[in-house]
Design an enzyme around this catalytic site. Sequence first.
Site, PDB file in Angstrom:
ATOM      1  N   CYS A   1      -4.154  -1.222  -2.183  1.00 21.99           N
ATOM      2  CA  CYS A   1      -4.075   0.512  -2.828  1.00 21.99           C
ATOM      3  C   CYS A   1      -5.230   0.847  -3.828  1.00 21.99           C
ATOM      4  O   CYS A   1      -4.768   0.152  -4.987  1.00 21.99           O
ATOM      5  CB  CYS A   1      -2.918   0.732  -2.450  1.00 21.99           C
ATOM      6  SG  CYS A   1      -3.322   3.036  -2.984  1.00 21.99           S
TER       7      CYS A   1
ATOM      8  N   GLU B   1      -5.070   9.676   8.486  1.00 22.26           N
ATOM      9  CA  GLU B   1      -3.676   9.852   8.883  1.00 22.26           C
ATOM     10  C   GLU B   1      -3.640  10.382   9.862  1.00 22.26           C
ATOM     11  O   GLU B   1      -2.409  10.212  10.304  1.00 22.26           O
ATOM     12  CB  GLU B   1      -2.630  10.046   7.282  1.00 22.26           C
ATOM     13  CG  GLU B   1      -3.152   9.514   6.933  1.00 22.26           C
ATOM     14  CD  GLU B   1      -2.188   8.640   6.313  1.00 22.26           C
ATOM     15  OE1 GLU B   1      -0.947   8.964   6.295  1.00 22.26           O
ATOM     16  OE2 GLU B   1      -1.954   7.392   5.909  1.00 22.26           O
TER      17      GLU B   1
ATOM     18  N   TYR C   1      -0.422   8.849  -2.437  1.00 23.58           N
ATOM     19  CA  TYR C   1      -0.544   8.535  -3.917  1.00 23.58           C
ATOM     20  C   TYR C   1      -1.585   9.420  -4.392  1.00 23.58           C
ATOM     21  O   TYR C   1      -1.917   9.725  -5.458  1.00 23.58           O
ATOM     22  CB  TYR C   1      -0.583   7.072  -4.209  1.00 23.58           C
ATOM     23  CG  TYR C   1       0.837   5.823  -4.233  1.00 23.58           C
ATOM     24  CD1 TYR C   1       2.117   7.131  -3.430  1.00 23.58           C
ATOM     25  CD2 TYR C   1       1.160   4.930  -4.668  1.00 23.58           C
ATOM     26  CE1 TYR C   1       2.987   6.215  -3.372  1.00 23.58           C
ATOM     27  CE2 TYR C   1       1.878   4.242  -4.484  1.00 23.58           C
ATOM     28  CZ  TYR C   1       2.612   4.828  -3.818  1.00 23.58           C
ATOM     29  OH  TYR C   1       4.267   4.263  -3.685  1.00 23.58           O
ATOM     30  N   GLY C   2      -2.296   9.859  -3.494  1.00 22.90           N
ATOM     31  CA  GLY C   2      -4.128   9.788  -4.402  1.00 22.90           C
ATOM     32  C   GLY C   2      -4.153  10.871  -5.245  1.00 22.90           C
ATOM     33  O   GLY C   2      -5.048  11.104  -6.163  1.00 22.90           O
TER      34      GLY C   2
ATOM     35  N   THR D   1      -8.743   2.358   1.058  1.00 21.06           N
ATOM     36  CA  THR D   1      -8.274   1.642   2.426  1.00 21.06           C
ATOM     37  C   THR D   1      -8.552   2.692   4.103  1.00 21.06           C
ATOM     38  O   THR D   1      -8.382   1.517   4.587  1.00 21.06           O
ATOM     39  CB  THR D   1      -6.931   0.764   2.017  1.00 21.06           C
ATOM     40  OG1 THR D   1      -6.171   2.187   2.159  1.00 21.06           O
ATOM     41  CG2 THR D   1      -7.333  -0.390   0.935  1.00 21.06           C
TER      42      THR D   1
ATOM     43  N   ASP E   1       0.984  -1.214   0.063  1.00 23.34           N
ATOM     44  CA  ASP E   1      -0.370   0.270  -0.116  1.00 23.34           C
ATOM     45  C   ASP E   1       0.730   1.390   0.013  1.00 23.34           C
ATOM     46  O   ASP E   1       2.249   1.234  -0.009  1.00 23.34           O
ATOM     47  CB  ASP E   1      -0.456  -0.305   1.757  1.00 23.34           C
ATOM     48  CG  ASP E   1      -1.910   0.918   1.750  1.00 23.34           C
ATOM     49  OD1 ASP E   1      -1.973   1.600   0.051  1.00 23.34           O
ATOM     50  OD2 ASP E   1      -1.912   1.473   2.036  1.00 23.34           O
ATOM     51  N   SER E   2       0.071   2.477  -0.194  1.00 19.24           N
ATOM     52  CA  SER E   2       0.896   3.881  -0.272  1.00 19.24           C
ATOM     53  C   SER E   2       0.995   3.956   0.902  1.00 19.24           C
ATOM     54  O   SER E   2       2.780   4.723   1.073  1.00 19.24           O
ATOM     55  CB  SER E   2      -0.122   4.549  -0.938  1.00 19.24           C
ATOM     56  OG  SER E   2      -0.739   4.880   0.120  1.00 19.24           O
TER      57      SER E   2
END
Length: 274
Positions: free
Chosen positions: A74, A159, A43-44, A194, A11-12
Amino acid sequence: MLQKQPIGVFDSGYGGLTVLKEIVKKMPEYDYLYLGDNARAPYGNRSFETVYQYTLQCVEKLFAMNCSLVIIACNTASAKALRNIQQVDLPKKHPDKRVLGVIRPTTEIVGKYSKTGHVGVLGTKGTIASNSYPIEIEKFFPELNVYQEACPMWVPLVENNEINSIAADYFVKQNLDNLFAKSDKIDTIILGCTHYPLLAEKIKKHIPENLTLLSQGEIVAKSLADYLKRHPEMEACCSKGSSIDFYTSDSEENFNEAASVFFGKEVKSKHLSF
Ligand code: DGL
């Protein structure tokens, strides 16, 4: 002793841990290797080319660490990089290895949940702009109407541990209002990122009770179990030692602290540089 052949999960950053958690719950017997590219996350909002290059680099790392099967946990990377990796890079460089994503397992089953035929998809800007969900859903359930909404503030909220804040309420409501403005018949919503399962309780406060909210963890875990049954040649490449090794491209301390929230257990990671 035989060398480990773990199932790689990429995943990122932290989000893929919500998927790994469900995979391990369903199949605790395998060895797993998780890689979070935290140094370059999120990464979005990144371009197709950048997400592809970063994802390919991480997948190559996992191959080099003896993974034959890699799950891209991801949505953004699945949307922007998976097809190229599967169709161009694997046949050329790694014909015996396999890479799977998280979008297809969800789109394969979404039609079973919707009675109205109106489905909502929530994701990062990149995932939504790629149109991967409507394209994939069309293949399995062409009769469904799909409505999408990008939620660029949701990953930063998660986050930064702002899940229970007033700000989270504000942005969750705003994006859900935008989604329902596109169709008031939506009865099923895919959490196409995710990170979003961590906001599930907040989301439920702003949607009708009878609406189905699809998180990917369990869906991907079930799909992987089916895949391993259908592909004994790949199953034979996955060792069974019940171990989980965590790697991050950023600081181990930062990762360990935040990762336990996503994984639901204490996590001890190792740093990996590119
Ligand atoms: N894990 C990503 C996804 O599922 C979200 C985080 C990011 O933007 O890197 O889309």
